[in-house]
Scaffold this active site. Sequence first.
Site, PDB file in Angstrom:
ATOM      1  N   HIS A 107      39.826  37.535  39.228  1.00 36.64           N
ATOM      2  CA  HIS A 107      39.239  38.736  38.640  1.00 36.64           C
ATOM      3  C   HIS A 107      37.967  38.384  37.908  1.00 36.64           C
ATOM      4  CE1 HIS A 107      42.266  37.023  35.927  1.00 36.64           C
ATOM      5  NE2 HIS A 107      41.529  37.432  34.910  1.00 36.64           N
ATOM      6  N   LEU A 108      36.998  39.275  38.027  1.00 37.11           N
ATOM      7  CA  LEU A 108      35.735  39.155  37.311  1.00 37.11           C
ATOM      8  C   LEU A 108      35.779  40.123  36.143  1.00 37.11           C
ATOM      9  CD1 LEU A 108      32.900  37.789  37.606  1.00 37.11           C
ATOM     10  CD2 LEU A 108      32.170  39.907  38.749  1.00 37.11           C
TER      11      LEU A 108
HETATM   12  P1  AMP Z   1      42.386  36.132  32.179  1.00 40.92           P
HETATM   13  O1  AMP Z   1      42.766  35.527  30.871  1.00 40.92           O
HETATM   14  O2  AMP Z   1      40.954  35.844  32.577  1.00 40.92           O
HETATM   15  O3  AMP Z   1      43.382  35.814  33.277  1.00 40.92           O
HETATM   16  O4  AMP Z   1      42.379  37.704  31.951  1.00 40.92           O
HETATM   17  C1  AMP Z   1      43.482  38.529  32.196  1.00 40.92           C
HETATM   18  C2  AMP Z   1      43.107  39.896  31.683  1.00 40.92           C
HETATM   19  O5  AMP Z   1      43.987  40.829  32.262  1.00 40.92           O
HETATM   20  C3  AMP Z   1      43.204  40.064  30.158  1.00 40.92           C
HETATM   21  O6  AMP Z   1      41.941  40.478  29.646  1.00 40.92           O
HETATM   22  C4  AMP Z   1      44.277  41.133  29.995  1.00 40.92           C
HETATM   23  O7  AMP Z   1      44.030  41.998  28.904  1.00 40.92           O
HETATM   24  C5  AMP Z   1      44.223  41.856  31.326  1.00 40.92           C
HETATM   25  N1  AMP Z   1      45.439  42.539  31.732  1.00 40.92           N
HETATM   26  C6  AMP Z   1      46.713  42.062  31.732  1.00 40.92           C
HETATM   27  N2  AMP Z   1      47.561  42.981  32.208  1.00 40.92           N
HETATM   28  C7  AMP Z   1      46.813  44.065  32.536  1.00 40.92           C
HETATM   29  C8  AMP Z   1      47.117  45.356  33.085  1.00 40.92           C
HETATM   30  N3  AMP Z   1      48.366  45.717  33.387  1.00 40.92           N
HETATM   31  N4  AMP Z   1      46.106  46.225  33.273  1.00 40.92           N
HETATM   32  C9  AMP Z   1      44.836  45.880  32.959  1.00 40.92           C
HETATM   33  N5  AMP Z   1      44.479  44.682  32.453  1.00 40.92           N
HETATM   34  C10 AMP Z   1      45.457  43.789  32.236  1.00 40.92           C
END
Ligand code: AMP
Length: 123
Positions: A107-108
């Site tokens: 994810h970006l």
């Molecule tokens: P990372 O630490 O780069 O893997 O970022 C994961 C991101 O996903 C975090 O900013 C979380 O807040 C976000 N996240 C986790 N669960 C969800 C969800 N159900 N919907 C939207 N964002 C999410």
Amino acid sequence: MAHDYDSTNIFARILRGEIPNKTVMETDHTLAFHDIKPAAPVHVLVIPKGPYVTFDHFAAAASAEEITDFHRTAAAVCALVGVAPGEGYRAITNAGAHGMQEVPHYHLHILGGRVLGRLIERA
Ligand code: AMP
């Protein structure tokens, strides 16, 4: 780095429609949605629909069509949320343990709406 994809991760579940999301934009290959815990006034996640774990996995293994679609969608999201053209933004992606990646689906993060500070803290 091995790229074993865990299809139980939360973004895989979002893509399967098992849990809701606040969609910003969707194409055949890409989904953009608001981060559930925004770190800035604008915080959108752009993900490929294919099973890619990290940026390098996606960049190495995805098709040209997926890669083009992903980046065109990310650009359209920047315009739609008003950061480009505008006051600017940061696009970042975390990978693996040192990157402190929480969700093992590429994810970006597109962050904006305020001055974001320096890129990373110096160790
Ligand atoms: P990372 O630490 O780069 O893997 O970022 C994961 C991101 O996903 C975090 O900013 C979380 O807040 C976000 N996240 C986790 N669960 C969800 C969800 N159900 N919907 C939207 N964002 C999410």
